[in-house]
Design an enzyme around this catalytic site. Structure first.
Site, short mmCIF file in Angstrom:
data_model
loop_
_atom_site.label_atom_id
_atom_site.label_comp_id
_atom_site.label_asym_id
_atom_site.label_seq_id
_atom_site.Cartn_x
_atom_site.Cartn_y
_atom_site.Cartn_z
CB THR A 10 -0.94 0.03 1.22
OG1 THR A 10 -0.16 0.10 2.41
CG2 THR A 10 -1.84 -1.19 1.25
CG ASP A 11 -1.10 4.86 -1.42
OD1 ASP A 11 -1.81 4.64 -0.41
OD2 ASP A 11 -1.57 5.32 -2.48
CG LEU A 12 1.00 8.50 3.77
CD1 LEU A 12 1.88 7.93 4.87
CD2 LEU A 12 1.42 9.93 3.45
#
Length: 134
Positions: A10-12
């Site tokens: 995932t990203d942030l």
């Protein structure tokens, strides 16, 4: 193929980063070939050839998120002399998240297109007929 979304995917914001869908699909294609008895590594080691993705169209419809349980569906859509086309869909609880069309070319060790092994083509055709009977 079942996939769980981990933090590293995932990203942030906790949404799966776009390129990680490609990893999920690559693993599913590799597992499918293994399941139907195609030994890619053996073909490479013998110098017969390898597959390389020639083109891909992908549509991201909805985001996958941290800890989601996903399913990657893979089916053969076209079998050529030197190419295989597949449709891949990533779903969460039956809901379509990502839809892709992939064409892979079988290449010689020198990187030139080469006919796929005849028994591989037969395996793809059998798989295709099992999914889409005439």
């Amino acid at each position: 193929m079942a996939v769980r979304v981990y933090f590293e995917d995932t990203d942030l914001s906790g949404i799966v980063y776009h390129s990680n869908y490609l990893r999920f699909m690559e693993r599913a294609r590799s597992d499918l070939l293994r399941l139907i008895g195609i030994d890619q590594r053996g073909a490479f080691e013998k110098g017969d050839g390898v597959y390389a993705v020639a083109d891909m169209t992908i549509r991201w419809l909805l985001p996958a998120r941290l800890d989601d349980d996903l399913v990657v569906e893979t089916s053969c859509t076209d079998i050529g002399a030197a190419t295989i086309s597949m449709r891949q869909r990533i779903l969460r609880a039956g809901e379509l998240l990502t839809d892709a069309d992939v064409r892979a070319a079988f290449l010689s060790p020198a990187g030139r297109p080469r006919r796929q092994p005849a028994d591989w083509v037969a395996r793809y055709r059998a798989l295709s007929m099992a999914v889409h009977p005439a």
